[in-house]
Write a protein that holds these residues in place. Sequence first.
Motif, PDB file in Angstrom:
ATOM      1  N   ASP A  23      19.111  30.855  40.097  1.00 25.94           N
ATOM      2  CA  ASP A  23      17.953  31.702  39.934  1.00 25.94           C
ATOM      3  C   ASP A  23      17.940  33.462  40.143  1.00 25.94           C
ATOM      4  N   TYR A  24      18.690  33.716  41.045  1.00 23.00           N
ATOM      5  CA  TYR A  24      19.036  35.022  41.085  1.00 23.00           C
ATOM      6  C   TYR A  24      19.936  35.565  40.008  1.00 23.00           C
ATOM      7  N   SER A  25      20.845  34.861  39.616  1.00 21.85           N
ATOM      8  CA  SER A  25      21.685  35.448  38.469  1.00 21.85           C
ATOM      9  C   SER A  25      20.836  35.540  37.324  1.00 21.85           C
ATOM     10  N   VAL A  26      20.010  34.700  36.993  1.00 21.60           N
ATOM     11  CA  VAL A  26      18.960  34.694  35.738  1.00 21.60           C
ATOM     12  C   VAL A  26      18.232  35.876  36.114  1.00 21.60           C
ATOM     13  N   PHE A  27      17.489  36.117  37.012  1.00 22.06           N
ATOM     14  CA  PHE A  27      16.839  37.228  37.656  1.00 22.06           C
ATOM     15  C   PHE A  27      17.332  38.355  37.042  1.00 22.06           C
ATOM     16  N   ASP A  28      18.530  38.555  37.826  1.00 21.00           N
ATOM     17  CA  ASP A  28      19.227  39.723  37.585  1.00 21.00           C
ATOM     18  C   ASP A  28      19.740  39.941  36.061  1.00 21.00           C
ATOM     19  N   ALA A  29      19.850  39.001  35.316  1.00 19.59           N
ATOM     20  CA  ALA A  29      20.268  39.092  33.881  1.00 19.59           C
ATOM     21  C   ALA A  29      19.266  39.584  32.867  1.00 19.59           C
ATOM     22  N   VAL A  30      18.090  38.960  33.239  1.00 16.95           N
ATOM     23  CA  VAL A  30      16.844  39.555  32.764  1.00 16.95           C
ATOM     24  C   VAL A  30      16.457  40.802  33.064  1.00 16.95           C
ATOM     25  N   SER A 118      26.283  44.190  38.680  1.00 14.58           N
ATOM     26  CA  SER A 118      27.288  43.306  37.891  1.00 14.58           C
ATOM     27  C   SER A 118      26.573  43.311  36.561  1.00 14.58           C
ATOM     28  N   TYR A 119      25.419  42.891  36.600  1.00 19.48           N
ATOM     29  CA  TYR A 119      24.847  42.378  35.288  1.00 19.48           C
ATOM     30  C   TYR A 119      24.639  43.585  34.440  1.00 19.48           C
ATOM     31  N   GLN A 120      24.260  44.552  35.154  1.00 17.55           N
ATOM     32  CA  GLN A 120      23.809  46.001  34.148  1.00 17.55           C
ATOM     33  C   GLN A 120      25.177  46.460  33.731  1.00 17.55           C
ATOM     34  N   LEU A 121      26.441  46.334  34.446  1.00 23.54           N
ATOM     35  CA  LEU A 121      27.465  46.732  33.860  1.00 23.54           C
ATOM     36  C   LEU A 121      27.893  45.973  32.486  1.00 23.54           C
ATOM     37  N   GLU A 229      46.773  38.651  20.406  1.00 31.65           N
ATOM     38  CA  GLU A 229      45.798  39.093  19.339  1.00 31.65           C
ATOM     39  C   GLU A 229      45.579  40.560  19.585  1.00 31.65           C
ATOM     40  N   GLY A 230      45.993  41.252  20.657  1.00 28.61           N
ATOM     41  CA  GLY A 230      45.913  42.457  20.963  1.00 28.61           C
ATOM     42  C   GLY A 230      44.451  42.759  21.340  1.00 28.61           C
ATOM     43  N   ALA A 231      43.783  41.869  22.030  1.00 32.09           N
ATOM     44  CA  ALA A 231      42.336  42.055  22.630  1.00 32.09           C
ATOM     45  C   ALA A 231      42.467  43.083  23.852  1.00 32.09           C
ATOM     46  N   ARG A 232      41.362  43.788  23.924  1.00 32.56           N
ATOM     47  CA  ARG A 232      41.245  44.909  24.849  1.00 32.56           C
ATOM     48  C   ARG A 232      40.079  44.582  25.652  1.00 32.56           C
ATOM     49  N   PHE A 233      40.405  43.947  26.772  1.00 35.07           N
ATOM     50  CA  PHE A 233      39.291  43.537  27.801  1.00 35.07           C
ATOM     51  C   PHE A 233      39.233  44.594  28.944  1.00 35.07           C
ATOM     52  N   ARG A 234      37.987  45.440  29.014  1.00 27.24           N
ATOM     53  CA  ARG A 234      37.741  46.365  29.920  1.00 27.24           C
ATOM     54  C   ARG A 234      37.479  45.938  31.269  1.00 27.24           C
ATOM     55  N   VAL A 235      38.004  46.566  32.318  1.00 30.50           N
ATOM     56  CA  VAL A 235      37.749  46.068  33.593  1.00 30.50           C
ATOM     57  C   VAL A 235      36.485  46.948  34.263  1.00 30.50           C
ATOM     58  N   LEU A 236      35.388  46.079  34.298  1.00 26.41           N
ATOM     59  CA  LEU A 236      34.316  46.888  34.987  1.00 26.41           C
ATOM     60  C   LEU A 236      34.265  46.805  36.359  1.00 26.41           C
TER      61      LEU A 236
END
Length: 270
Positions: A23-30, A118-121, A229-236
């Motif tokens: 519930d908190y995860s979805v609330f923050d995501a929205v 975390s969701y904003q980032l 694949e040379g993917a670039r995953f940024r760490v936030l």
Amino acid sequence: MGSRFGGMKQIAPLGPDGQIIIDYSVFDAVRAGFDKAVLIIKKENEEDFRAVAGRRIEKLIDVEYVFQRPDALPAGFLLPEGRTKPWGTGHAVLSAREAVGEMPFAVINADDFYGRASYQLIHETLIGEEPECMVGFELGKTLTESGTVSRGVCRIEDGLLRSVTEHTALDKNSGIPLDTIVSMNLWGFSPRIFATLERDFTEFLRTMKNPMKDEFYLPFVVDSMIRNEGARFRVLRTPERWYGVTYPEDAESVRAAMRKKHEDGEYPSF
């Protein structure tokens, strides 16, 4: 499955009004800008999830339920006789392919509280040109007083993820600096991951050692994308503290933390 917790901890009430962590995860995501939630569950848990999770989050966001079926395998493979264990987080995400479609998306654990920042980032990164990313937490902000935990310790260079190494039996005295960045399985992906998931899951099935227990984990796929694949995953790096219920004793401390967040006005009654 909540084996150490002793039950289906994803729907354990932890908020002052009976809220569960998702519930908190979805609330923050929205609040961050997300507009759809895909819940990946076992078919036999559907009624419980719709009754407990659905009644709140369906008021906040468009929700689609996806079933992770052990027999959903690539052509040429059959479910090993006696296998009941799910195939792991990589297979879970692959199960959501049609529901996700062609949009960048985030992946979370249903029983982990990640915090609003975390969701904003991750949303800010997903709407950019390079959506692949991982939200990293300081190890010290992910520990429990109730026992040891397993965490994916990250190797980072120039802000990019190079590898994630699983460490078990961690606590504040493990010798790993508490400001070390670890993965809590909060990932950002573009739809390109689905082709990699399909390819790597096929290879996993072909080479697995224990057909009854081996699992296809999402970090394995991320590592494959980086190496091959040379993917670039940024760490936030998030300033948030993680909360979760690994052990039954954790539940009361999480309830106290959620209660304080409500009292401080971080969350309304919802």
